[in-house]
Scaffold this active site. Sequence first.
Site, PDB file in Angstrom:
ATOM      1  N   ASP A 313      47.843  41.531  38.089  1.00  8.82           N
ATOM      2  CA  ASP A 313      49.153  41.235  38.661  1.00  8.82           C
ATOM      3  C   ASP A 313      50.261  42.005  37.947  1.00  8.82           C
ATOM      4  OD1 ASP A 313      50.866  39.464  40.376  1.00  8.82           O
ATOM      5  OD2 ASP A 313      51.593  38.824  38.411  1.00  8.82           O
ATOM      6  N   GLU A 366      47.859  45.894  40.969  1.00  6.77           N
ATOM      7  CA  GLU A 366      49.004  45.673  41.841  1.00  6.77           C
ATOM      8  C   GLU A 366      50.154  46.466  41.226  1.00  6.77           C
ATOM      9  OE1 GLU A 366      52.292  42.508  43.419  1.00  6.77           O
ATOM     10  OE2 GLU A 366      51.415  42.386  41.437  1.00  6.77           O
TER      11      GLU A 366
END
Length: 634
Positions: A313, A366
Site C-alpha cells: 500500500d 500501489e
Amino acid sequence: MNNEIIITQTDQYLFAEGTHYEIYEKMGAHLVNMDGKDGVYFATYAPNAAAVYVLGDFNDWREWENKLEKLGPGGIWAGFVEGVKENQCYKFFIQAEDSTTVYKADPFANYAQVRPQTASKVTDLSGFKWTDSKWIEKREKADVFSSPLSIYECQIGSFMKHPGREDGGYYSYKEFADKIVEYCKEMKYTHIELMGIAEHPFDGSWGYQVTGYYAPTSRYGSPKDFMYLVNKLHRNNIGIILDWVPAHFAKDAHGLAMYDGKAVFEHPDPRLGEHPEWGTKIFNYGKHEISNYLIANVLFWAKKFHIDGVRVDAVASMLYLDYGKKDGQWVANKYGGNKNLEAIEFFKHLNSVVKRTYPGFMTIAEESTAWPKVTGDVNDDGLGFTFKWNMGWMHDFCEYMKLDPFFRRDNHYGMTFAMSYNEYENYILPLSHDEVVHLKCSMVEKMPGYKSDKYANLRVGYTFMFGHCGKKLLFMGQDFGQEREWSEERELDWFLLERPLNKGLKDYVGKLLDIYKSYPCLYTDDNSWKGFEWIKADDKDRSTYVFIRRTEKAKKSLMFINNLTPMKWEDYRVGVPKEGTYKVILNSDEVIYGGNGNEMPESFKTEKGLCDYKDQYITMTLPAYTSLVIEFEE
C-alpha cells in the site's frame, strides 16, 4: 532446555545487521519447555528502555513481577515465564529512561484480543495440517507474467454479514472461506486480495492503520482459522494476496508508536517520522532492525500462512520525502532531493530476499506516480516488484467513462494513452475499493444516462478492460453493479441480484473472466506490442475502439470492438488481418446480460478491400453501447 527459541549472540548480530529473516521465530511469545518446565519465552526489542517486564493473565497483571533480561547492547530483552499457557493475554510493561512507563502489545504477537481490547494473546502456530502442497509446487514453477491473473479484492467484514448480531455480524474466517470459494469458482477469479488482515484497532481504517503486523486480525477468528481459509482457497486453485502496509502505522497507545518511551519503529525526526495528513507514524527504513522487522514480516506471511503475494500500500508515500507534506514538514535527502533513499534501498532489499526465498511469491506496488522501473530488476536500478498497479490507466478509464457521450470524442485519447507506456512495467489494471468510496460513486453510478444506459456503459467498459493489456482487479460488488458506495459497516447489496440488470452484469463479468482464463492471447504477452494491435485507435467521432490480442503460443486471437456511444453505427467496417471467418463469442447487447437484444450474426465473413490499413474487412451493424469479442485464427 529448548535451545531453538533462545536468542543467541548470532541472532542479535543478524538482527542488528537487518538480515535475520526468521527473527519472528525468536521474538514475541513462544510456548516452550525449559528444564522440564512449561511456559513461554518472551522477547522484545526496546533499545531505549531502562527495564522491561511482561504481565498478563498469568500473574494477575502485576507490573513488576516478571522482569526480562537485557541480552546485550542491541536492545533485545527476553526471559522465560513458567506456567504461561496458550490463549492467555499479555503485554509488555516498559520503563523508559526517564522512569515513565508504557503498556505495549507485542509487535511480534501472532494473536490479539478482539478490539476494543488491546492485549496480545499467547498462541501456537504449529500443528495445522496443510494440504495445499500441489498448489505451492505449481505456484513455484509457474511464470506469473504469462499466466492469467484476475483478482477479486474484498473485505471480509463487509462481504457478507449475519444480520442482527451485536458483534457486527462478521463471518468467521471459516464461514467466509466457504462463501468466497463458491463465489470465485463460479465467477472464475484466479485470486482474492484481502484488505485489512493484519491486526488493527479501528474498523474505519479498513486495516490500513496497523498495530500488529504479525497477527491476522482476531475479528474473524484465530490464526489457525485463517490458515483454514488459505488452505481451502489453495485446495480450490484460488490464490490469496494480502494488503500490506509498510508506509505508516497507527499512533494508538498500545501499538508501535514511541514503543519504549522514545521513537523505535518510527523516525525520531517528526518531519521524517510522521504523516501529517494521515495522523500516522512513518517507519524508520534506514534503521536495520526496523527494515528487518518489515522484511521478515512478508516472509512470515509466506512461510506460516502460505500467502501467495502482498499488495504494498501507498508506495509513492514511501518513495517521496515530501509526499503529502508542505514546506517545513519534510527534510531533503543528502543530495538535496525529495527521494527517500532509505525507502528505495528497503524495497530493493525486500524484493531481492522475497524473490530468492519464494520465487513464486508476488509483490505488487500501489504506486501512483511515474517512478521508473518499479518492476525493473534491482541489478538495473529497479525496485524489483513483480507487478505495479496501473493507476494512470485507472484514472483515465474512470474519468472517460464518467463523461456524457457527447464529450467523449474530445477525450478519446484517455482510453488509448495507457498503451503508450504499457511496455515499461508489468501492470495490473485496478478498479479497487478506492474508486468506490469518499463520494466517488459506485462503478455503475459513475456511468452517464438512464439506468439501462449505465449498465450498458459498464459492460462495455469492463470488456475494454479485460481486453486491454495488463492483469485484472475488481473490487467486490463491482461485478454485479453494486449501486451504493462501499461501506465497511454493511454487507454488499446482494439483493440486487434479483434484478435483471444486476444478474445480467454478474453473468457478463463471469463470461469475461472465463474468456480471459481460456484464451492465452489475453495474458501471455501483457507488456509487449507483440500481444496487442490497434485496429481503430482514433475513431473519436464515433467513440469506438477496436483492437486485437494475440500470442505466438496459440493460434486463436481475439478482436474487441467497443462502441461507447448511444448511437447505432450502420454498415460499420473493421479492417482485419487475414481472410476468413470471424466468430462472435461475446456480445454485451444480448438480453441475458441486460442488453437490448439487437440482431447480431454468429460470425462474419471477410470482404476484400482496403480498410484500417488492412486488405480485407468485416461489416456489421454495431448497436449502441455494445462490445463484441470476436475469435479468429492467425
